[in-house]
Scaffold this motif. Structure first.
Motif, PDB file in Angstrom:
ATOM      1  N   VAL A 157       0.848  -1.193   0.000  1.00 44.77           N
ATOM      2  CA  VAL A 157       0.000   0.000   0.000  1.00 44.77           C
ATOM      3  C   VAL A 157       0.889   1.251   0.000  1.00 44.77           C
ATOM      4  CG1 VAL A 157      -1.855   1.227   1.199  1.00 44.77           C
ATOM      5  CG2 VAL A 157      -1.766  -1.287   1.283  1.00 44.77           C
ATOM      6  N   GLY A 172       3.429   5.013   1.917  1.00 41.81           N
ATOM      7  CA  GLY A 172       4.248   4.762   3.101  1.00 41.81           C
ATOM      8  C   GLY A 172       5.002   3.450   3.137  1.00 41.81           C
ATOM      9  N   GLU A 205       1.724  -3.139   4.694  1.00 40.39           N
ATOM     10  CA  GLU A 205       1.449  -1.783   5.182  1.00 40.39           C
ATOM     11  C   GLU A 205       2.620  -1.268   6.002  1.00 40.39           C
ATOM     12  OE1 GLU A 205      -0.163   0.792   4.971  1.00 40.39           O
ATOM     13  OE2 GLU A 205      -2.328   0.574   5.018  1.00 40.39           O
ATOM     14  N   ASP A 206       2.869   0.030   5.927  1.00 42.55           N
ATOM     15  CA  ASP A 206       3.870   0.632   6.813  1.00 42.55           C
ATOM     16  C   ASP A 206       3.354   0.631   8.244  1.00 42.55           C
ATOM     17  OD1 ASP A 206       1.843   2.401   6.151  1.00 42.55           O
ATOM     18  OD2 ASP A 206       3.133   4.140   5.890  1.00 42.55           O
TER      19      ASP A 206
HETATM   20 MG    MG Z   1       0.143   3.803   4.352  1.00 40.04          MG
END
Ligand code: MG
Ligand code: IMP
Length: 178
Positions: free
Chosen positions: A45, A48, A102-103
């Protein structure tokens, strides 16, 4: 390491580059073990997660694919509560073993909005890997299967994460100073 300034705010050192590296390696090892012979499809995503996704993907020794989507919900240091799809998904998920990268999972809103779209395509399995997780910030509960660090509810920058566009290139993770 000392405090740094990003835009109008000061941030203090929080997670070192070495501790992040070690954690990414740990998650990669788990995934190598869990997904051997499953040809998983990673969906990172953006923005990030680009750095975490790259470092994680480099450490995979199994057959694996990666694709990207771009979702955004943040304005400054607060979630806007509004999730926008800026770049959609081009991959076919039917029958695939999918891992979302995801971050950070903060309120959970981004994944809460996005996961039904993925389930709709009937993947064989769907798991989530997040480098950071803020349990105190969760409003929409999501089960995160691979968590790097569970952290307190404080805004962080670095290693891909930004404050209004800046800070993504920092190798360490810094948190908002009081
Ligand atoms: Mg993000
Ligand atoms: P959620 O939808 O509230 O879970 O937020 C998810 C997205 O907001 C993350 O993928 C990040 O891009 C961004 N975000 C959440 N917390 C932080 C933070 O502390 N620093 C920078 N970005 C963040």
């Amino acid at each position: 390491m000392s405090k740094i300034r990003v835009h109008d705010k000061f941030f203090e050192p929080y997670l070192s580059a070495t501790s992040i590296e070690e954690k990414v390696e740990l998650i990669a090892n788990q995934i190598n073990h869990d997904y051997a012979d499953k040809n998983p499809l990673f969906i990172a995503v953006l923005n990030g997660s680009f750095m975490f996704a790259a470092d994680l993907f480099k450490r995979l020794t199994i057959e694996a694919e990666i694709s990207f989507i771009k979702l955004a919900s943040y304005k400054g240091t607060k979630s806007s509560g509004h999730v926008i799809t800026a770049i959609g998904l081009d991959a076919e998920l039917y029958g695939r073993n999918v891992v979302i990268v995801e971050d950070i999972v903060d309120t959970g809103k981004t994944l809460h909005k996005f996961l039904p779209q993925l389930h709709h395509q009937q993947p064989a399995s769907l798991k989530i890997a997040a480098l950071l997780y803020k349990p105190e910030a969760v409003i929409y509960p999501v089960a995160v299967d691979y968590v790097g660090f569970s952290i307190p509810n404080k805004f962080v920058v670095g290693y891909g994460l930004d404050y209004n566009g800046l800070g993504r290139n920092i190798k360490e993770i810094y948190r908002l100073a009081d």
